[in-house]
Design a protein around this motif. Structure first.
Motif, PDB file in Angstrom:
ATOM      1  N   VAL A 141       5.253   6.160  49.025  1.00 11.68           N
ATOM      2  CA  VAL A 141       4.704   5.774  50.324  1.00 11.68           C
ATOM      3  C   VAL A 141       3.737   4.610  50.156  1.00 11.68           C
ATOM      4  O   VAL A 141       2.821   4.655  49.317  1.00 11.68           O
ATOM      5  N   ASP A 142       3.939   3.556  50.946  1.00 14.10           N
ATOM      6  CA  ASP A 142       3.008   2.438  51.014  1.00 14.10           C
ATOM      7  C   ASP A 142       2.195   2.595  52.290  1.00 14.10           C
ATOM      8  O   ASP A 142       2.715   2.370  53.391  1.00 14.10           O
ATOM      9  N   LYS A 143       0.949   2.983  52.152  1.00 12.48           N
ATOM     10  CA  LYS A 143       0.137   3.274  53.329  1.00 12.48           C
ATOM     11  C   LYS A 143      -0.279   2.012  54.071  1.00 12.48           C
ATOM     12  O   LYS A 143      -0.576   2.063  55.267  1.00 12.48           O
ATOM     13  N   GLU A 144      -0.300   0.875  53.399  1.00 16.95           N
ATOM     14  CA  GLU A 144      -0.688  -0.376  54.058  1.00 16.95           C
ATOM     15  C   GLU A 144       0.341  -0.783  55.101  1.00 16.95           C
ATOM     16  O   GLU A 144      -0.008  -1.130  56.239  1.00 16.95           O
ATOM     17  N   THR A 145       1.616  -0.751  54.732  1.00 19.66           N
ATOM     18  CA  THR A 145       2.666  -1.140  55.671  1.00 19.66           C
ATOM     19  C   THR A 145       3.293   0.054  56.379  1.00 19.66           C
ATOM     20  O   THR A 145       4.181  -0.109  57.206  1.00 19.66           O
ATOM     21  N   LYS A 146       2.835   1.259  56.030  1.00 14.77           N
ATOM     22  CA  LYS A 146       3.332   2.499  56.633  1.00 14.77           C
ATOM     23  C   LYS A 146       4.850   2.628  56.447  1.00 14.77           C
ATOM     24  O   LYS A 146       5.606   2.868  57.393  1.00 14.77           O
ATOM     25  N   LEU A 147       5.251   2.460  55.186  1.00 12.95           N
ATOM     26  CA  LEU A 147       6.663   2.544  54.821  1.00 12.95           C
ATOM     27  C   LEU A 147       6.830   3.526  53.681  1.00 12.95           C
ATOM     28  O   LEU A 147       6.053   3.520  52.724  1.00 12.95           O
ATOM     29  N   ALA A 148       7.859   4.371  53.776  1.00 10.19           N
ATOM     30  CA  ALA A 148       8.150   5.343  52.727  1.00 10.19           C
ATOM     31  C   ALA A 148       9.599   5.220  52.273  1.00 10.19           C
ATOM     32  O   ALA A 148      10.484   4.898  53.068  1.00 10.19           O
ATOM     33  N   GLN A 149       9.824   5.471  51.001  1.00  7.55           N
ATOM     34  CA  GLN A 149      11.173   5.641  50.461  1.00  7.55           C
ATOM     35  C   GLN A 149      11.281   7.119  50.101  1.00  7.55           C
ATOM     36  O   GLN A 149      10.630   7.595  49.173  1.00  7.55           O
ATOM     37  N   VAL A 150      12.096   7.850  50.862  1.00  6.42           N
ATOM     38  CA  VAL A 150      12.101   9.315  50.754  1.00  6.42           C
ATOM     39  C   VAL A 150      13.313   9.874  50.015  1.00  6.42           C
ATOM     40  O   VAL A 150      13.481  11.095  49.939  1.00  6.42           O
ATOM     41  N   GLY A 151      14.175   9.007  49.495  1.00 12.36           N
ATOM     42  CA  GLY A 151      15.343   9.528  48.788  1.00 12.36           C
ATOM     43  C   GLY A 151      16.159  10.445  49.677  1.00 12.36           C
ATOM     44  O   GLY A 151      16.389  10.165  50.858  1.00 12.36           O
ATOM     45  N   ASP A 152      16.556  11.586  49.119  1.00 15.21           N
ATOM     46  CA  ASP A 152      17.409  12.514  49.864  1.00 15.21           C
ATOM     47  C   ASP A 152      16.645  13.713  50.431  1.00 15.21           C
ATOM     48  O   ASP A 152      17.213  14.781  50.652  1.00 15.21           O
ATOM     49  N   VAL A 153      15.350  13.546  50.671  1.00 15.85           N
ATOM     50  CA  VAL A 153      14.571  14.617  51.293  1.00 15.85           C
ATOM     51  C   VAL A 153      14.867  14.694  52.786  1.00 15.85           C
ATOM     52  O   VAL A 153      15.132  15.761  53.338  1.00 15.85           O
ATOM     53  N   LEU A 154      14.823  13.553  53.449  1.00 13.09           N
ATOM     54  CA  LEU A 154      14.920  13.502  54.909  1.00 13.09           C
ATOM     55  C   LEU A 154      15.807  12.337  55.324  1.00 13.09           C
ATOM     56  O   LEU A 154      15.779  11.263  54.716  1.00 13.09           O
ATOM     57  N   PHE A 155      16.599  12.562  56.375  1.00 12.87           N
ATOM     58  CA  PHE A 155      17.453  11.519  56.934  1.00 12.87           C
ATOM     59  C   PHE A 155      17.225  11.429  58.436  1.00 12.87           C
ATOM     60  O   PHE A 155      16.636  12.335  59.040  1.00 12.87           O
ATOM     61  N   LYS A 156      17.720  10.378  59.048  1.00  9.53           N
ATOM     62  CA  LYS A 156      17.690  10.302  60.494  1.00  9.53           C
ATOM     63  C   LYS A 156      18.594  11.393  61.054  1.00  9.53           C
ATOM     64  O   LYS A 156      19.810  11.372  60.876  1.00  9.53           O
ATOM     65  N   GLY A 157      18.003  12.392  61.668  1.00 12.07           N
ATOM     66  CA  GLY A 157      18.757  13.486  62.276  1.00 12.07           C
ATOM     67  C   GLY A 157      19.233  14.550  61.310  1.00 12.07           C
ATOM     68  O   GLY A 157      19.993  15.440  61.709  1.00 12.07           O
ATOM     69  N   SER A 158      18.808  14.508  60.069  1.00 14.24           N
ATOM     70  CA  SER A 158      19.283  15.500  59.108  1.00 14.24           C
ATOM     71  C   SER A 158      18.274  15.642  57.970  1.00 14.24           C
ATOM     72  O   SER A 158      17.212  15.004  57.966  1.00 14.24           O
ATOM     73  N   ILE A 159      18.620  16.476  56.994  1.00 17.55           N
ATOM     74  CA  ILE A 159      17.795  16.681  55.810  1.00 17.55           C
ATOM     75  C   ILE A 159      18.710  16.732  54.593  1.00 17.55           C
ATOM     76  O   ILE A 159      19.938  16.763  54.715  1.00 17.55           O
ATOM     77  N   GLY A 160      18.117  16.738  53.405  1.00 14.41           N
ATOM     78  CA  GLY A 160      18.899  16.770  52.182  1.00 14.41           C
ATOM     79  C   GLY A 160      19.636  18.082  51.972  1.00 14.41           C
ATOM     80  O   GLY A 160      19.207  19.137  52.443  1.00 14.41           O
ATOM     81  N   ARG A 161      20.739  17.995  51.251  1.00 12.80           N
ATOM     82  CA  ARG A 161      21.493  19.198  50.888  1.00 12.80           C
ATOM     83  C   ARG A 161      20.690  20.035  49.902  1.00 12.80           C
ATOM     84  O   ARG A 161      19.926  19.509  49.099  1.00 12.80           O
ATOM     85  N   THR A 162      20.908  21.336  49.958  1.00 10.60           N
ATOM     86  CA  THR A 162      20.236  22.223  49.010  1.00 10.60           C
ATOM     87  C   THR A 162      21.224  23.150  48.301  1.00 10.60           C
ATOM     88  O   THR A 162      20.826  24.149  47.705  1.00 10.60           O
ATOM     89  N   ASP A 163      22.515  22.795  48.351  1.00 10.35           N
ATOM     90  CA  ASP A 163      23.526  23.641  47.721  1.00 10.35           C
ATOM     91  C   ASP A 163      23.873  23.190  46.311  1.00 10.35           C
ATOM     92  O   ASP A 163      24.765  23.748  45.678  1.00 10.35           O
ATOM     93  N   PHE A 164      23.160  22.194  45.779  1.00  9.47           N
ATOM     94  CA  PHE A 164      23.334  21.799  44.391  1.00  9.47           C
ATOM     95  C   PHE A 164      22.491  22.717  43.495  1.00  9.47           C
ATOM     96  O   PHE A 164      21.592  23.412  43.984  1.00  9.47           O
ATOM     97  N   PRO A 165      22.760  22.718  42.185  1.00  8.77           N
ATOM     98  CA  PRO A 165      21.957  23.554  41.287  1.00  8.77           C
ATOM     99  C   PRO A 165      20.462  23.302  41.443  1.00  8.77           C
ATOM    100  O   PRO A 165      20.001  22.161  41.484  1.00  8.77           O
TER     101      PRO A 165
END
Length: 214
Positions: A141-165
């Motif tokens: 998270v870059d708090k100055e520009t209020k930008l985050a890179q969240v990987g596969d935690v959260l998506f627009k309208g969805s969340i990451g899969r949890t059925d992997f090991p």
């Protein structure tokens, strides 16, 4: 100030992200999953001096080209959290399963955890430990520009899969609600796949983690 370019890579169209400081032109590559030549072209186009590779987690579509990219730019790898070591160890298996001919196992130079910071140029990113999709997932998270890179935690309208090991749905929900949403509705985020959104939009409308969803 932080600048960025999203570079979709691999057959999964994973959002590899080029981050850089607009004052020094020093930068980092986040989640180089594959298609190394596309990543290198983006670096050249923006005249960025790469100083490190950052990883949100170690699934192959996010980390498959880590070794080749780190070697090419002669830089160190930071992230993810140490709990994703087993996914790094499984890269040969992931490679065979998904047909990623380029993928190689690698060694991270610095594990990351909640409260850590990563730097390039005059940019400082805060690290948030957000397990659930994988046990060692982190978010930048870059708090100055209020930008985050969240990987596969959260998506627009969805969340990451949890059925992997070692995925865990309640842990993922907790990571989003207790670690990300408190950062503010105006935080814009780059997900691991698909279009960008804001934490506020997801709090209002995401069917998995919106306010009031049981």
């Amino acid at each position: 100030m932080l600048r960025y370019q999203i570079v979709p890579v691999t057959p999964f169209q994973q959002n590899c992200t080029l981050f850089w400081c607009d004052e020094t032109l020093e930068g980092a590559i986040v989640d180089p999953g594959g298609d190394a030549e596309l990543i290198k072209a983006a670096v050249k186009q923006n005249n960025v001096n790469i100083t490190k590779v950052l990883l949100t987690h170690a699934h192959i579509d996010h980390a498959g080209a880590t070794k080749s990219i780190a070697n090419f730019f002669d830089v160190k790898v930071e992230g993810p959290h140490k709990e994703d070591q087993f996914w790094i160890d499984l890269i040969p298996m992931q490679k065979e399963r998904f047909g990623f001919s380029h993928a190689e196992a690698f060694t991270t130079n610095r594990w990351l955890d909640q409260g850590d910071k990563v730097h390039f140029g005059n940019v400082e990113l805060d690290v948030y430990f957000c397990p659930g999709h994988t046990p060692g997932h982190v978010v930048f998270v870059d708090k100055e520009t209020k930008l985050a890179q969240v990987g596969d935690v959260l998506f627009k309208g969805s969340i990451g899969r949890t059925d992997f090991p070692r995925g865990d749905h309640p842990t993922l929900i907790k990571s989003i609600r207790e670690n990300l949403f408190p950062l503010g509705d105006d935080i814009q985020f780059i997900p691991g796949h698909g279009p960008m959104s804001t934490f506020g939009n997801e709090r209002r409308s995401n069917p998995y983690v919106a306010d009031g969803v049981a």
